[in-house]
Design an enzyme around this catalytic site. Structure first.
Site, PDB file in Angstrom:
ATOM      1  N   CYS A   1     -84.301 -67.898 102.578  1.00  0.00           N
ATOM      2  CA  CYS A   1     -83.418 -67.439 103.482  1.00  0.00           C
ATOM      3  C   CYS A   1     -84.279 -67.205 104.871  1.00  0.00           C
ATOM      4  O   CYS A   1     -85.503 -66.654 104.881  1.00  0.00           O
ATOM      5  CB  CYS A   1     -82.420 -66.139 103.306  1.00  0.00           C
ATOM      6  SG  CYS A   1     -83.376 -64.632 103.819  1.00  0.00           S
ATOM      7  N   GLU A   2     -83.685 -67.902 106.019  1.00  0.00           N
ATOM      8  CA  GLU A   2     -84.697 -67.802 107.388  1.00  0.00           C
ATOM      9  C   GLU A   2     -84.674 -66.446 107.812  1.00  0.00           C
ATOM     10  O   GLU A   2     -85.371 -66.437 108.805  1.00  0.00           O
ATOM     11  CB  GLU A   2     -83.903 -68.820 108.185  1.00  0.00           C
ATOM     12  CG  GLU A   2     -82.698 -68.666 108.712  1.00  0.00           C
ATOM     13  CD  GLU A   2     -82.017 -69.736 109.558  1.00  0.00           C
ATOM     14  OE1 GLU A   2     -82.364 -71.031 109.388  1.00  0.00           O
ATOM     15  OE2 GLU A   2     -81.257 -69.542 110.519  1.00  0.00           O
ATOM     16  N   HIS A   3     -83.870 -65.521 107.316  1.00  0.00           N
ATOM     17  CA  HIS A   3     -83.930 -64.240 107.868  1.00  0.00           C
ATOM     18  C   HIS A   3     -85.002 -63.255 107.243  1.00  0.00           C
ATOM     19  O   HIS A   3     -85.590 -62.604 108.223  1.00  0.00           O
ATOM     20  CB  HIS A   3     -82.566 -63.384 107.749  1.00  0.00           C
ATOM     21  CG  HIS A   3     -81.393 -64.266 108.707  1.00  0.00           C
ATOM     22  ND1 HIS A   3     -80.382 -64.279 107.984  1.00  0.00           N
ATOM     23  CD2 HIS A   3     -81.412 -64.768 109.708  1.00  0.00           C
ATOM     24  CE1 HIS A   3     -79.462 -65.134 108.675  1.00  0.00           C
ATOM     25  NE2 HIS A   3     -80.165 -65.242 109.782  1.00  0.00           N
ATOM     26  N   HIS A   4     -85.201 -63.341 106.013  1.00  0.00           N
ATOM     27  CA  HIS A   4     -86.204 -62.456 105.392  1.00  0.00           C
ATOM     28  C   HIS A   4     -87.206 -63.268 104.627  1.00  0.00           C
ATOM     29  O   HIS A   4     -88.180 -62.724 104.208  1.00  0.00           O
ATOM     30  CB  HIS A   4     -85.290 -61.678 104.206  1.00  0.00           C
ATOM     31  CG  HIS A   4     -84.405 -60.827 104.961  1.00  0.00           C
ATOM     32  ND1 HIS A   4     -82.972 -61.222 105.017  1.00  0.00           N
ATOM     33  CD2 HIS A   4     -84.331 -59.710 105.667  1.00  0.00           C
ATOM     34  CE1 HIS A   4     -82.218 -60.366 105.357  1.00  0.00           C
ATOM     35  NE2 HIS A   4     -83.194 -59.260 106.024  1.00  0.00           N
TER      36      HIS A   4
ATOM     37  N   GLN B   1     -77.270 -70.547 103.881  1.00  0.00           N
ATOM     38  CA  GLN B   1     -76.796 -71.438 102.824  1.00  0.00           C
ATOM     39  C   GLN B   1     -75.544 -72.316 103.613  1.00  0.00           C
ATOM     40  O   GLN B   1     -75.356 -73.257 103.377  1.00  0.00           O
ATOM     41  CB  GLN B   1     -75.925 -70.282 101.914  1.00  0.00           C
ATOM     42  CG  GLN B   1     -75.481 -71.079 100.676  1.00  0.00           C
ATOM     43  CD  GLN B   1     -74.833 -70.135  99.811  1.00  0.00           C
ATOM     44  OE1 GLN B   1     -75.438 -68.816  99.537  1.00  0.00           O
ATOM     45  NE2 GLN B   1     -73.897 -70.528  99.014  1.00  0.00           N
TER      46      GLN B   1
ATOM     47  N   HIS C   1     -78.586 -64.037  96.678  1.00  0.00           N
ATOM     48  CA  HIS C   1     -79.563 -64.291  97.741  1.00  0.00           C
ATOM     49  C   HIS C   1     -80.601 -62.623  97.309  1.00  0.00           C
ATOM     50  O   HIS C   1     -80.004 -61.688  97.330  1.00  0.00           O
ATOM     51  CB  HIS C   1     -78.967 -63.610  98.970  1.00  0.00           C
ATOM     52  CG  HIS C   1     -78.504 -65.154  99.437  1.00  0.00           C
ATOM     53  ND1 HIS C   1     -78.654 -65.600 100.774  1.00  0.00           N
ATOM     54  CD2 HIS C   1     -77.342 -65.752  99.179  1.00  0.00           C
ATOM     55  CE1 HIS C   1     -78.205 -66.795 100.942  1.00  0.00           C
ATOM     56  NE2 HIS C   1     -77.151 -66.933 100.022  1.00  0.00           N
TER      57      HIS C   1
ATOM     58  N   CYS D   1     -82.247 -61.388  99.168  1.00  0.00           N
ATOM     59  CA  CYS D   1     -82.546 -60.281 100.410  1.00  0.00           C
ATOM     60  C   CYS D   1     -81.357 -59.091 100.266  1.00  0.00           C
ATOM     61  O   CYS D   1     -81.338 -58.157 100.963  1.00  0.00           O
ATOM     62  CB  CYS D   1     -82.699 -61.073 101.574  1.00  0.00           C
ATOM     63  SG  CYS D   1     -81.088 -61.961 102.174  1.00  0.00           S
TER      64      CYS D   1
END
Ligand SMILES: Nc1nc2c(ncn2[C@@H]2O[C@H](COP(=O)(O)OP(=O)(O)OP(=O)(O)O)[C@@H](O)[C@H]2O)c(=O)[nH]1
Ligand SMILES: [Zn+2]
Length: 188
Positions: free
Chosen positions: A78-81, A119, A147, A149
């Site tokens: 995931c591009e956030h975490h 996603q 996920h 995260c």
């Protein structure tokens, strides 16, 4: 070691030290380099492009009914975490003169999954790629994923599953086509 691996390894070492680890202890001596190589593998999709992944493996065919490949396993970050999300991808298309080599669907999934993603965007990129390379009259893609995260940190929910879908062309216009796809992938 390439310059790039070196730079990434050095950064991992800095992170480990900032977290309070002694990077000179025996078990960790090679860890920054291993972690760098692992991260490069998990993001190798950045170095790939659709044309070389598909390698001209489309074939003339009169087939004009739905082709479905389900349960293609998917590992992304995931591009956030930068934590993994893991699941399955189901792809369907209705050919219009050309079909795609079977393995290429999985290769397309991997190329986009092995990047930092959310996603929703991953689902759309896969659908548009299949539409581009096949010229299909319609494409449907569903991804179901968990996920890390949300599981290992944050809200710590262990059982939620994110489902995303993108329907293009006839899959978007025709409810019957969409339903045929969704019914086929609901049977295991
Ligand atoms: N829509 C979507 N959201 C995602 C995906 N992967 C992670 N996220 C979400 O991205 C959001 C980032 O929210 P922020 O509040 O900026 O970050 P955070 O404080 O770490 O959020 P929490 O996870 O709620 O602790 C979170 O709600 C994540 O669950 C994805 O693939 N799609
Ligand atoms: Zn996340």
């Amino acid at each position: 070691m390439t310059d790039k691996t070196d730079t990434i390894a050095q950064s991992f070492k800095t992170i480990m030290q900032a977290l309070g680890e002694d990077t000179r202890r025996e078990g960790l001596l090679d860890t920054p380099r291993r972690a760098a190589k692992a991260m490069q593998f998990l993001t190798q999709g950045y170095a790939q492009d659709l044309e070389s992944v598909v390698n001209n493996a489309t074939f003339e065919s009169d087939m004009d009914e739905m082709v479905v490949v389900q349960d293609i396993e998917l590992y992304s970050l995931c591009e956030h975490h930068l934590l993994p999300f893991i699941g399955k991808c189901h792809i369907a298309y209705i050919p219009q003169g050309r079909v795609l080599g079977l393995s290429k669907l999985a290769r397309i999934v991997d190329m986009y999954a092995r990047r930092f993603q959310i996603q929703e965007n991953l689902t759309r990129q896969i659908a548009e790629a299949v539409e581009n390379v096949t010229g299909a009259e319609g494409v449907g893609v569903v991804i179901e994923a968990q996920h890390m995260c949300m599981m290992m940190r944050g809200v710590e929910k262990q059982n939620s599953l994110m489902k995303t879908s993108v329907m293009l062309g006839s899959f978007r216009k025709s409810q019957a086509t969409r339903n045929e796809f969704l019914t086929l992938i609901s049977r295991r």
